[in-house]
Structures are given as structure tokens and as C-alpha cells.
Design an enzyme around this catalytic site. Structure first.
Site, PDB file in Angstrom:
ATOM      1  N   GLU A 116      -5.728   4.726  -5.328  1.00 18.00           N
ATOM      2  CA  GLU A 116      -5.365   4.069  -3.846  1.00 18.00           C
ATOM      3  C   GLU A 116      -5.325   5.165  -2.818  1.00 18.00           C
ATOM      4  O   GLU A 116      -4.715   4.996  -1.752  1.00 18.00           O
ATOM      5  CB  GLU A 116      -3.987   3.666  -4.220  1.00 18.00           C
ATOM      6  N   HIS A 140       3.293   4.468  -3.714  1.00 17.89           N
ATOM      7  CA  HIS A 140       3.123   3.194  -4.273  1.00 17.89           C
ATOM      8  C   HIS A 140       3.541   3.295  -5.830  1.00 17.89           C
ATOM      9  O   HIS A 140       3.417   4.062  -6.539  1.00 17.89           O
ATOM     10  CB  HIS A 140       1.398   2.920  -4.180  1.00 17.89           C
ATOM     11  N   HIS A 142       5.193   0.433  -9.453  1.00 13.65           N
ATOM     12  CA  HIS A 142       5.353  -0.827  -9.785  1.00 13.65           C
ATOM     13  C   HIS A 142       6.697  -1.238 -10.332  1.00 13.65           C
ATOM     14  O   HIS A 142       7.313  -1.236 -11.411  1.00 13.65           O
ATOM     15  CB  HIS A 142       4.519  -0.888 -11.211  1.00 13.65           C
ATOM     16  N   GLU A 170      23.327  -4.139   1.984  1.00 13.88           N
ATOM     17  CA  GLU A 170      22.800  -2.754   2.765  1.00 13.88           C
ATOM     18  C   GLU A 170      21.415  -3.032   3.215  1.00 13.88           C
ATOM     19  O   GLU A 170      21.025  -2.193   3.927  1.00 13.88           O
ATOM     20  CB  GLU A 170      22.919  -1.764   1.538  1.00 13.88           C
ATOM     21  N   HIS A 211       1.622  -7.204  -8.342  1.00 14.69           N
ATOM     22  CA  HIS A 211       1.460  -5.671  -8.635  1.00 14.69           C
ATOM     23  C   HIS A 211       2.473  -4.578  -8.366  1.00 14.69           C
ATOM     24  O   HIS A 211       2.678  -3.941  -9.129  1.00 14.69           O
ATOM     25  CB  HIS A 211       0.249  -5.536  -7.837  1.00 14.69           C
TER      26      HIS A 211
END
Ligand code: 2HA
Ligand code: ZN
Length: 280
Positions: A116, A140, A142, A170, A211
């Protein structure tokens, strides 16, 4: 290099990647991390001999030309970074045009940066400019509750934003500008890289349908904290639904009052979104 003698900028990624694994966000080779290095923190890295030739990027990124980044390696397990940082992460530098990169350190013995990389570097270019050079970190991962939401509900950016604000008091303070929803696209593609960078121009969080999530912040702790907060809100909502039904939630007025109390400006489209069907 061991955990003890790792330089400060490597220690930050050691802490963050270990925490991501402990949270259950980083199965196998899932997720990737990048940190735009601050010369005042790293010292002079010009002593590193280049380990590769220049490798062209899909798109030239003049806004981050000449910058150095610490990035996780493709195919590497984030949970192994604390054990063997020099195998699982590395330092890259961009050329004077921002059109190509080369590897300076790490990725031992023959690794490469994350799949990525384009999404990370394009994001760094826009967040550097938009934040006045404050934001240095992109994560990034999951995060499972955010991913589960994208299966359970039909989402768009304002409705996802408001759902998370309503599910954890919050959240409107943590991410008043909201969370971008990016419909499914191929991971690692130039399209998702462009969509992610575009989202992070406006917001610090972007959810990839089916994803995971991208986050940015001034450092890795800030980006990590935002994901943690958003994923917890998603978890609270899913737990309440799993308990039978969601009988009540924070109202629009209560969310707006929390924002006013903490002197943040909540995204008007998020506040105006109709989330009634999520709580029916
Ligand atoms: O690093 O998470 O999106 C593996 C991934 C790709
Ligand atoms: Zn991923």
C-alpha cells in the site's frame, strides 16, 4: 539491532505495531505503517548507503520530494516488528522530484516496502500540506469492528460519521471532521490510493468497505488512538445490537452539545445525517 538499541523513530513503530497486534487488528501480514521522518529526531541519515536503485512511483509526489519515510515491509507480520525491526521495516527516501524512491535501511535481507506504499505516500503528500507540516504518520489496519459495520449496514460518509459519534460520546471530539467511507476498490490499486489521499485531505480517518481503515495524525500514537476510538464505537454499537436491539442512543442535539462543550466544529453533513434506521 535490538529493541533496546533501536533509534527513537524505530521505537515508535515497535510500540505501535505491537499494540496493533495486541488489539487484534493485524492478522498475518495485514496492515501497514508509515512515518515521515523528522530530521531533528532522526539525526543525519545521509550516512546510509542506498540499498537499491531508484524505483519509480505511479504518480510523482513533489510535495514530499526528498523526504525520508519509515515504512513496514510487504508480506511482513506487524507482530514481528518488535522482535526484528530491521527485517520487517525499512527507511526509504524520495528523489528530488518525488517521482521515485530508494531503500536506505532495513527490509533485511531482500524485502520491499508495503503493497500500500502508493496510498501511504500520496496521503503523506496531502496531509503534509493540509496540516502545515504537522502530520507525519499514516496507519492502515484491519480493525474488526469497523470492518464488521461495513457488512452489517449500508453506509456513506455522513451516516458512518454520525453512527460513530452517537455510539461513543468521545467520538465527536476525537474526530469532529468525521470519517470518510470509501466503497470497495481493489487494495493496492492507484484508484484506492487516490481515494484515500483525497479522504485524508479532509479527515483523519477513512474506512475501506469490507477491508479496514486508514488513519493519520501528528505521530503514530495519534493515528493509533483515532482508530482505537472509532473501532471501539463500532464495537459498542455492535454489542448493543447483539444484545437484542438498540433502544436508545445519543441524539443529534446531545452530539452537537458535546461538540460545543469541547469547542470543536462537528461536520455539518454528519450532524444532519439520518441514522434512524440504524437504531430501529
Ligand atoms: O499489508 O493490509 O491492504 C497487507 C494489507 C493490504
Ligand atoms: Zn489491508
Amino acid at each position: 539491532m535490538t529493541r533496546e538499541d533501536a533509534p527513537v523513530f524505530v521505537r515508535e513503530i515497535i510500540k505501535t505495531s505491537g499494540d496493533m497486534w495486541m488489539k487484534g487488528w493485524a492478522e498475518a501480514n495485514g496492515g501497514n505503517i508509515s512515518l515521515r521522518l523528522r530530521p531533528e529526531k532522526t539525526g543525519d541519515l545521509s550516512g546510509f548507503a542506498p540499498k537499491t536503485d531508484w524505483i519509480p512511483l505511479e504518480k510523482a509526489l513533489p510535495g514530499v520530494a526528498g523526504e525520508k519515510f519509515l515504512v513496514s515491509g510487504t508480506g511482513k507480520f506487524l507482530r514481528n516488528i518488535p522482535l526484528f525491526p530491521e527485517k520487517n521495516v525499512g527507511v526509504i527516501e524520495l528523489d528530488a522530484a518525488g517521482a521515485a524512491y530508494r531503500q536506505l535501511w532495513g527490509f533485511e535481507p531482500d524485502g520491499r516496502p508495503t503493497s500500500e506504499l502508493e496510498a501511504h505516500l500520496r496521503s503523506h503528500e496531502v496531509i503534509k500540506a493540509a496540516s502545515g507540516n504537522v502530520k507525519h504518520a499514516v496507519i492502515h489496519t484491519h480493525a474488526p469492528h469497523l470492518i464488521a459495520l461495513t457488512y452489517a449496514l449500508a453506509l456513506d460518509t455522513p451516516r458512518l460519521t454520525k453512527l460513530l459519534w452517537q455510539s461513543h460520546a468521545e467520538c465527536v471530539v476525537g474526530f469532529p471532521e468525521g470519517v470518510e467511507f470509501i466503497p470497495w476498490m481493489m487494495a493496492g490499486s492507484p484508484e484506492i490510493a487516490a481515494a484515500t489521499a483525497d479522504a485524508l485531505l479532509r479527515r483523519n480517518l477513512a474506512v475501506w468497505q469490507f477491508h479496514g481503515v486508514f488513519a493519520t495524525g501528528r505521530n503514530l500514537d495519534a493515528a493509533f488512538g483515532l482508530i482505537d476510538m472509532a473501532d471501539k464505537a463500532a464495537q459498542i454499537y455492535l454489542m448493543a445490537r447483539a444484545a437484542g436491539r438498540v433502544a436508545c442512543t445519543l441524539t443529534t442535539d446531545q452530539v452537537a452539545r458535546i461538540a460545543a462543550n469541547f469547542k470543536v466544529t462537528a461536520d455539518p453533513a454528519g450532524l444532519a445525517a439520518d441514522t434512524a434506521d440504524y437504531f430501529a
